[in-house]
Design an enzyme around this catalytic site. Structure first.
Site, PDB file in Angstrom:
ATOM      1  CB  ALA A 178      -0.897   0.018   1.233  1.00  0.00           C
TER       2      ALA A 178
ATOM      3  CD1 TRP B 114      -3.727   3.716  14.569  1.00  0.00           C
ATOM      4  CD2 TRP B 114      -3.318   4.063  16.734  1.00  0.00           C
ATOM      5  NE1 TRP B 114      -4.405   4.837  14.924  1.00  0.00           N
ATOM      6  CE2 TRP B 114      -4.167   5.079  16.259  1.00  0.00           C
ATOM      7  CE3 TRP B 114      -2.929   4.071  18.056  1.00  0.00           C
ATOM      8  CZ2 TRP B 114      -4.635   6.094  17.083  1.00  0.00           C
ATOM      9  CZ3 TRP B 114      -3.393   5.079  18.892  1.00  0.00           C
ATOM     10  CH2 TRP B 114      -4.234   6.095  18.399  1.00  0.00           C
TER      11      TRP B 114
ATOM     12  CB  THR C 245      -6.325   1.474   6.909  1.00  0.00           C
ATOM     13  OG1 THR C 245      -6.117   2.474   7.895  1.00  0.00           O
ATOM     14  CG2 THR C 245      -7.057   2.103   5.742  1.00  0.00           C
ATOM     15  CG  ASP C 246      -7.189   2.881  11.794  1.00  0.00           C
ATOM     16  OD1 ASP C 246      -6.354   2.577  10.910  1.00  0.00           O
ATOM     17  OD2 ASP C 246      -6.923   3.672  12.717  1.00  0.00           O
TER      18      ASP C 246
ATOM     19  CB  THR D 157       1.118   3.636   4.436  1.00  0.00           C
ATOM     20  OG1 THR D 157       2.543   3.693   4.468  1.00  0.00           O
ATOM     21  CG2 THR D 157       0.671   2.227   4.136  1.00  0.00           C
TER      22      THR D 157
ATOM     23  CE1 TYR E 101      -3.077   4.490   3.266  1.00  0.00           C
ATOM     24  CE2 TYR E 101      -4.237   4.957   5.317  1.00  0.00           C
ATOM     25  CZ  TYR E 101      -3.483   4.099   4.527  1.00  0.00           C
ATOM     26  OH  TYR E 101      -3.153   2.867   5.010  1.00  0.00           O
TER      27      TYR E 101
END
Lengths: 891, 303
Positions: free
Chosen positions: B62, B152, B103-104, B64, B127
């Site tokens: 990814a 995280w 992802t969160d 990020t 993102y």
């Protein structure tokens, strides 16, 4: 599966040393992936490679191009281009390539127009043998291999101008290789001017076709050649050893072949080495290969025992002074007079011997083996100086291609003749007085002539001259210079090579017109050699038929052809009108400094000392004589890189399993680490073993530089370190920086890359201790690192540029002026002086170098370490030795 | 089983390769960035083609960099979105399952309760939006694929936030970190272990699944926990207590371009049900990391 094994092996290697060095306070459950995250080379290296490609950062304009800057000096730096084998790059390639890349990046920053090209020496046997096995056209294999090589080289970040890439198998390239062959075909060597001239001049002088064909620089001759039935081709003398060691048989066979008259240039090839900046060892190899010797040609009258007909045989000797000691004559088995002198009784033995010899190569025949072979012919010769009757023998230690194929044997003063005479019980007559302390059987040195009539009492050099004068006066011989160098056998019976631009008509050869070039080989279904001297092209019947009467030549050129002139093509690689434009050739090869060679620096292995490097010089001289190129030599400066051995100190080979693949190193440590390590291993010319630990070491150094400039933020991104600030440097920082500029600069100039890297390590360690670190100092260090580790340097420089702007870091590093050191920054501004009390060392003080004596005394007495030693004493006297010590005398 | 791992040189990808290779009968093909350029669909197809048939594709790759995505959303959508779609299609056509790491940041961060898989998404930056696009493309290609959202990540080679905190604390006397951003730290070794479990055992897992270490933390809690562990390990720290700052202040200081969600704790009940137990608390993962791996990371990065 292979992939998996490899990764396990690497893991274990990295586990050992790491575990030992981890702090004891923690429980180090070290996982191998840890060490690899020293800095993110895996993202930044492809990023910069892509950018250099996109922006064509290293494209180099030619004179006449709009971007060309005529005010800059030129620098042409050449790598020996590789044969694109299926195995891909090995770690030996990047050694020389990194060295030249450092020089080129440095020279660009020094303000030079730099020509730094790469290409492919792509004709050759491996692609053809693969084609024979699989039926796949060599062009396909070659293209795949080239693509692989190019990708591998790009992954190492070399600053080649890829727009100038050449491939010796491209039709546009083959065209000019054939064109140069025609230059040779249409020329002869003019003894008077010692230069090649067009044969058209001879036509004008009324020479016959036959006479002209006999002097062309490219000519057809029936010569005994090294024929390999296994390979189905002939080999040059220089190639025999290599292919024999690979298990192929090689035999001697007379064949009608194309040859190049390199022997005409023998003297110039020796003389013109003089002005070249080449390693002495390579010059010596070339001189020995050419093998000049001065001596005399002596004429012997020979005839068959009991026969009437007399024949003249000339024999070359470097020792005419020993003619009185000549006790027999030896003819090469191929000598045309062998049949004439052989008696009936000896015919069978001689015929058998000649057959046996045919299976041996020149190398085999001339090796210093203890056992000599030979057969008496039954013929006799008369020694011209004293008329004595000496026997004529046939022996294979005499080569038809050396001298005249006959020697006068002086067994008392020549090792091989001596061995032969002892074996066949021939007379040995001493004619040179050996020194009193000489203990051997056969004295071959210089001495004083004896038993030699009018020469008696003369030292060897004088005796030589007198004998030559006598021979010339009596018409029995003449002074002669001889060379070991043979003409260059230029025909190969292969498919994958340049076809000759030649047709045969009524038994005569004819050149194609320039407009008919390039002549490409026809496509074949079957690339197998025919096992006959015609070669595989003879199978293409349509192609061979040039016209009703004319047929094409079916041999092809050897692989050396393409590499003889590739450095010229680079100067103007896309030119369709000429092999290179006159202006481009003159600019890049030009000798502005009055030097004889064109390429400013040529780096490659020593294995090419007598092959490629001699052939290329020969072609270049011909082209120069004919006015096509501007210098008389192709390569002004030559540097040989040393071999890289396996980690076990042995030569790398698949069978030993010690081969290091550069791709693996790049994957694990990055291209910058590979480059840096190959330069850090030791002096470029030295043979040295690989060390994985060593790669780790330089990788760690690069990570230190990385963290000198950058740090991770809370989300793991790399940002300029908070320790870097736009502050003026301290004196100490300036000192280490300028020491580093000075050392790196002079070390690059002398190609001592390992010591330059050491100095950058020192500088990095010093700056790492400081906080804050001045941005300007760090930026300069990055500039010095740029030629060595260009990906990292560009990345760090970009970060510094974004944060601090042009004043600290330039937008473009590749062409930024190279830093200059300031001698003033190197001066020590404080020195240390020893302080003694009554002659005993008690303390030290730091003072300015020009500190007055009085001040030194005061400082010494006042310093803490001295006070307690002077307690209760009275100072009687203070002695100051300037810049060294202060001695306080007290009681 | 033959598993293909994309992003195999990344922090999580490397561990997945290592762990999967320890499984007997599992053949692993590792594709790193240099072998598969996610910026062009053709390169993806070519690389997957060359890899041959496979049973499972794990995508750990990814882009990020949250702020960089904000300035180049087209590239973000390609790498984090369209590229995922291409991989998902190729996998589905070959009958293979795909586990894609998400992802969160697909949530807007306004919900104080832990986010469940079915809660509405609403990314507030480029993102998050690109990652959400990836999830959608993934599941459009096959409902059997799995989008595994993690939050995280820290630990292993890259170290992450705890390493940063410890290193800063070794250098300076005062250190303040954000105390008004909430989520669940996740040890990268824990995440890799979960992926391996899902590869072999949790085959019924499809659609969207959350995984993180248990519990909730602010950056400040997270960092302080790392420091407390570093004290225990005897590291030479210049400060042992973190000061507090706000996201707003940090954003201004560091020049953030993208907004980050305030609350992004993930609820892992679904994973716990599959696995039969809850993931261990994040504090344990931090302690484990500091105790076992941090020293090597420090050493690798020492000046």
């Amino acid at each position: 599966m292979v992939e998996r094994l490899r990764s396990i092996a690497i893991d274990r290697r990295m586990l050992g040393p790491r575990n030992r060095s981890a702090p004891q306070t923690l429980n180090p459950r070290f996982s191998p992936e840890m060490a690899r995250h020293r800095y993110p080379f895996e993202t930044l290296e492809p990023k910069w490679q892509a950018r250099w490609d996109e922006e064509q950062t290293f494209a180099t304009p030619n004179p006449g191009d709009t971007e060309f800057d005529a005010s800059k000096p030129k620098y042409y730096c050449l790598d020996m281009f590789p044969y694109p084998s299926g195995a891909g790059l090995h770690v030996g390639h990047p050694e020389g390539y990194t060295a030249t890349d450092i020089i080129c990046r440095y020279k660009r920053m020094q303000g030079f127009n730099v020509l730094h090209p790469m290409g492919w020496d792509a004709f050759g046997l491996p692609a053809e043998q693969y084609a024979i096995k699989t039926g796949q056209h060599p062009r396909v294999t070659t293209e795949q291999n080239v693509n692989n090589f190019r990708a591998q080289l790009k992954r190492l970040g070399f600053s080649y101008d890829w727009q100038r890439e050449v491939n010796t198998t491209d039709p546009d390239y083959v065209r000019w290789t054939q064109w140069i062959f025609l230059q040779l075909y249409h020329s002869y060597f003019d003894e008077a001017t010692q230069k090649a001239r067009p044969v058209a001049e001879l036509v004008a002088r009324g020479w016959t076709r036959e006479q002209i064909d006999a002097v062309r620089l490219a000519f057809v001759a029936e010569v005994p050649v090294n024929w390999s039935p296994d390979l189905g081709t002939v080999l040059a003398n220089e190639e025999v050893e290599e292919w024999k060691s690979k298990g192929n048989t090689v035999e001697r066979r007379p064949l009608r072949q194309w040859n190049l008259r390199i022997t005409a240039y023998a003297q110039r090839l020796i003389d013109e080495l003089e002005d070249l900046d080449w390693p002495e060892s390579i010059k010596l190899l070339q001189r020995n290969w050419i093998g000049r010797s001065e001596g005399a040609e002596v004429t012997f009258i020979v005839k068959r025992q009991g026969g009437r007909k007399e024949h003249e045989v000339t024999a070359f000797t470097t020792r005419p002074d020993t003619l009185f000691g000549a006790t027999y004559l030896v003819l090469a088995p191929e000598h045309p007079l062998v049949d004439e002198v052989t008696t009936q009784a000896q015919q069978e033995a001689v015929a058998a011997y000649r057959k046996e010899t045919a299976a041996k190569s020149d190398m085999d025949r001339t090796e210093a083996t203890p056992k000599k072979t030979g057969v008496a012919t039954g013929g006799y010769a008369s020694n011209p100086v004293n008329g004595s009757r000496i026997p004529v023998w046939v022996a294979d230690y005499v080569l038809m291609s050396y001298g005249s194929g006959a020697i006068m044997a002086v067994p008392a003063h020549d090792d091989r003749d001596h061995a032969f005479a002892e074996q066949f019980d021939l007379p040995i007559i001493e004619v040179v007085q050996a020194p009193a302390d000489f203990a051997g059987k056969c004295f071959t040195g210089s001495g004083v002539a004896k038993s030699s009539g009018f020469l008696d009492g003369l030292p060897t050099p004088k005796a030589k001259d007198l004998m030559i004068a006598w021979l010339e006066a009596h018409g029995k011989g003449r002074r002669k210079i001889n060379y070991k160098l043979r003409d260059w056998l230029f025909s190969r019976q292969r498919y994958w090579g340049e076809p000759f631009p030649i047709v045969w008509k009524d038994g005569l050869h004819e050149a194609l017109r320039e407009s008919e070039l390039p002549l490409l080989a026809p496509d074949l279904d079957d690339f197998k050699p025919t096992g006959s001297p015609e070669g595989p092209l003879s199978k293409a019947t349509d192609w061979i038929r040039y016209s009703k009467k004319a047929k094409r030549e079916t041999n092809t050129m050897p692989q050396w052809a393409g590499s003889c002139w590739y450095y010229l093509r680079y100067t103007d690689a896309r030119n369709l009108q000429r092999f290179a434009s006159k202006s481009a050739e003159a600019y890049w090869m030009g000798d502005g400094s009055g030097k004889s060679g064109g390429v400013d620096l040529y780096v490659g292995g020593t294995e090419h000392a007598v092959l490629h490097l001699l052939y290329a010089r020969f072609w270049h001289k011909v082209l120069h004589d004919l006015g096509h190129v501007s210098t008389r030599e192709p390569f002004q400066k030559l540097v040989n890189q040393g071999l890289i051995l396996g980690e076990d100190g042995q030569k790398m080979s698949k069978s030993r399993g010690n081969v290091v693949n550069p791709d693996d190193v790049v994957e694990e440590f990055g291209a910058d680490s590979l480059r840096l390590f190959e330069m850090f291993m030791g002096p470029l010319e030295q043979v040295k073993p690989w060390s994985t630990k060593g790669v780790e070491g330089v990788n760690r150094f690069l990570a230190k530089v990385w963290r000198l400039v950058l740090e991770e933020d809370q989300e793991g991104r790399w940002i300029p370190s908070s320790s870097i600030a736009d502050v003026p440097p301290t004196k100490a920082q300036l000192k280490v920086l300028h020491q580093t500029i000075k050392k790196v600069t002079s070390d690059i100039e002398s190609m001592s890359f390992n010591t330059a890297i050491s100095q950058m390590m020192v500088c990095t360690n010093e700056l790492g201790k400081d906080d804050p670190r001045p941005a300007s100092v760090v930026a300069t260090l990055v500039q010095l690192l740029n030629p060595f580790a260009p990906h990292m340097a560009d990345e760090l420089n970009e970060m510094l540029h974004e944060r601090f702007g042009d004043a600290v870091a330039p937008a473009n590093l590749a062409y930024h002026p190279w830093p200059k050191h300031d001698e003033a920054c190197l001066i020590e501004d404080e020195i240390e002086m020893v302080v003694q009390v009554n002659g005993k060392l008690r303390d030290r003080i730091r003072v300015a170098p020009d500190c007055p004596q009085k001040t030194c005394e005061e400082l010494a007495i006042a310093c803490e370490g001295i006070k307690k030693h002077l307690e209760g004493l009275t100072v009687r006297k203070v002695i100051v030795v300037p810049k060294k010590l202060v001695n306080i005398v007290a009681n | 089983m033959k598993a293909l791992i994309v992003g195999a040189n990344g922090n999580l990808g490397k561990l997945c390769v290592l762990r999967l290779r320890q499984h007997p009968g599992c053949e692993v093909i590792a594709l790193s960035r240099s072998e598969m350029n996610l910026e062009t669909d053709l390169a993806i197809r070519t690389a997957l083609d060359a890899a041959g048939n496979f049973d499972l594709l794990i995508n750990c790759a990814a882009w990020t960099d949250v702020d960089a995505c904000e300035t180049d959303p087209a590239k973000a959508n390609q790498v984090n979105g369209h590229a995922v779609g291409v991989m998902a299609k190729v996998a589905a056509q070959g009958g293979a399952r795909m586990i894609h790491i998400s992802t969160d940041y697909v949530f807007d961060g306004s919900q104080t309760a832990p986010y469940r898989e079915e809660d509405p998404t609403g990314p507030i930056g480029a993102y998050g939006a690109s990652k959400l696009l990836g999830e959608q493309k993934l599941l459009a290609a096959s409902p059997d694929h799995l989008a595994l959202r993690v939050s995280w990540l820290f630990g292993s080679a890259a170290g992450g936030f705890p390493l940063w905190v410890v290193r800063q604390a070794m250098k300076s006397d005062t250190l303040s970190v954000v105390s008004d951003k909430w989520g669940s730290p996740t040890g990268v070794t824990d995440a890799a272990e979960a992926i391996v479990f899902l590869a072999f055992h949790g085959r019924e897992a499809r659609g969207v699944l959350h995984f993180c270490n248990s519990g909730q933390a602010s950056w400040h809690d997270w960092g302080q926990c790392a420091l407390d562990q570093a004290v225990k390990a005897g590291l030479p720290l210049k400060t042992t207590q973190l000061g507090e700052t706000t996201m707003e202040a940090l954003a201004a200081k560091a020049g953030w371009k993208a907004r980050r969600p305030i609350h992004s704790t993930l609820c892992c009940d679904r994973y716990a049900a599959l696995r039969g137990e809850k993931p261990r608390p994040w504090q344990d993962a931090v302690a484990d990391y500091v105790e076992n791996d941090l020293s090597a990371s420090l050493q690798a990065s020492e000046l």
